[in-house]
Scaffold this active site. Structure first.
Site, PDB file in Angstrom:
ATOM      1  N   ARG A 163     -64.303  49.316  -1.248  1.00 11.37           N
ATOM      2  CA  ARG A 163     -63.314  50.220  -1.841  1.00 11.37           C
ATOM      3  C   ARG A 163     -62.595  49.543  -3.008  1.00 11.37           C
ATOM      4  O   ARG A 163     -61.399  49.727  -3.221  1.00 11.37           O
ATOM      5  CB  ARG A 163     -62.302  50.707  -0.804  1.00 11.37           C
ATOM      6  CG  ARG A 163     -62.899  51.409   0.379  1.00 11.37           C
ATOM      7  CD  ARG A 163     -63.663  52.685  -0.030  1.00 11.37           C
ATOM      8  NE  ARG A 163     -64.287  53.271   1.154  1.00 11.37           N
ATOM      9  CZ  ARG A 163     -65.519  52.946   1.579  1.00 11.37           C
ATOM     10  NH1 ARG A 163     -66.253  52.085   0.891  1.00 11.37           N
ATOM     11  NH2 ARG A 163     -66.013  53.495   2.655  1.00 11.37           N
ATOM     12  N   SER A 231     -59.053  59.102   3.959  1.00 10.48           N
ATOM     13  CA  SER A 231     -58.556  57.911   4.664  1.00 10.48           C
ATOM     14  C   SER A 231     -57.392  57.315   3.882  1.00 10.48           C
ATOM     15  O   SER A 231     -57.536  57.009   2.696  1.00 10.48           O
ATOM     16  CB  SER A 231     -59.675  56.879   4.809  1.00 10.48           C
ATOM     17  OG  SER A 231     -60.743  57.409   5.562  1.00 10.48           O
ATOM     18  N   GLU A 322     -54.986  53.236   0.520  1.00 11.43           N
ATOM     19  CA  GLU A 322     -56.145  53.553  -0.295  1.00 11.43           C
ATOM     20  C   GLU A 322     -55.792  54.405  -1.514  1.00 11.43           C
ATOM     21  O   GLU A 322     -56.173  54.079  -2.637  1.00 11.43           O
ATOM     22  CB  GLU A 322     -57.204  54.245   0.569  1.00 11.43           C
ATOM     23  CG  GLU A 322     -58.561  54.325  -0.086  1.00 11.43           C
ATOM     24  CD  GLU A 322     -59.679  54.603   0.903  1.00 11.43           C
ATOM     25  OE1 GLU A 322     -60.518  55.464   0.591  1.00 11.43           O
ATOM     26  OE2 GLU A 322     -59.720  53.968   1.974  1.00 11.43           O
TER      27      GLU A 322
END
Length: 328
Positions: A163, A231, A322
């Site tokens: 990520r 998420s 995130e």
């Protein structure tokens, strides 16, 4: 240049937060992106380039110039050994996946159902069901603000990680305008993820995509119905010693240590269904922070902070958010 004052972003973020930028507009080519960014620089304002608004938390008032990247176009080229796909930054990611799978081409099916645009995909190095964008990306087209010129970055140039990418390490330097993917002809399904254990081997790309979408429907609320940004925290990677202190949490080997499921940590801290103002953690998945009705940036920020504090206090593990915070 299509910039307007008090640009409404309320319908341009999947969390469904009220938001507006001091200036903003929909940008359809590289020239408009450069012009908007240079306008922001002359005005002494930050410049943010968004795609589908699926991985951000927007403040109610953003004192900046915000552009929506709407560069379109997609092309498929059959070459020796595989297929090369190019897409403009504004192409919806899920539509791109469904297009390739519909043509019988495998390689992107595990990434079906992810909201956002092709241009945002490399910034986050999106991933799901055992596949990451970095597994298939060949190059990323950008505007390099070091000299305001177009540039093509190869996959190694992008510094991809879990990520993560170079675009996060150097915020504001590169504006993504397009991506090129390479899908080899020798396709084989990736069925290692727990969510795909029910898939028989061999499975076709369309069968896997159907299974992925079905699994996503059971685990993730539809952002079009219940606002969310997917998420909300990364799954933390910790040392073996830290993982050993948390035997009730499963772990998987990962570069640099062991990866723990952030959703399980939040569950154990009692955050499933917990609410703060209009923001709440999903009652079915503690990793998903949702807009339960009228949520504000402050609601989301406060709830996320309390979750981080609780996990740190109980387990000694730091959760990393995130979605990007914009305008705070």
């Amino acid at each position: 240049m299509p910039l307007v004052p008090k640009f409404d972003l309320g319908g341009r973020n999947t969390l469904g937060l009220r938001s507006r930028a001091r200036f903003g507009g929909v940008l359809k080519d590289e020239g408009q992106i450069v012009a908007a960014a240079q306008f922001a620089a002359r005005a002494g304002l930050p410049f943010h380039l968004l795609g589908g608004g699926s991985n951000c938390v927007l403040a109610e008032e953003i004192d900046a110039v915000v552009g929506i990247a709407d560069l379109r176009g997609r092309r498929l080229e059959r070459i020796d050994g595989g297929v090369r796909i190019t897409a403009g930054a504004g192409e919806p990611w899920d539509e791109l996946v469904r297009w390739t799978v519909g043509l019988g081409i495998g390689g992107l099916e595990n990434l079906a159902g992810i909201p956002g645009t092709a241009g945002a995909a490399p910034v986050q190095n999106i991933g799901a069901f055992g596949v990451e964008l970095s597994d298939v990306v060949e190059s990323v087209d950008v505007i390099d603000t070091a000299n305001w010129s177009p540039r093509r970055l190869t996959a190694p140039d992008c510094g991809f990680g879990y990520r993560h990418s170079r675009f996060k390490d150097e915020p504001g330097r590169f504006f993504v305008t397009g991506i090129t993917l390479y899908l080899p002809a020798g396709w084989s399904p990736v069925l290692s993820h727990d969510g795909l254990r029910g898939c028989a081997y061999p499975s076709s790309p369309v069968q896997i995509m159907s299974a992925v979408l079905a699994s996503r429907r059971t685990r993730l609320p539809d952002w079009r119905v219940t606002g969310n940004a997917g998420s909300f925290f990364h799954n933390p990677v910790v040392s073996a010693a830290v993982a050993a202190r948390i035997p009730e949490v499963p772990r998987h080997a990962a570069p640099g240590g062991l990866k723990l499921p952030a959703g399980k940590l939040l569950d154990l801290c009692g955050f499933r269904g917990q609410r703060r103002g209009g923001a709440a953690f999903s009652g079915t998945n503690a990793l998903i922070l949702v807009n339960a009705g009228g949520a504000t940036f402050e609601d989301v920020d406060a709830l996320a902070a309390s979750a981080r504090d609780a996990v740190r206090s109980r387990f000694g593990v730091d959760l990393v958010q995130e979605p990007s915070r914009i305008g705070s």
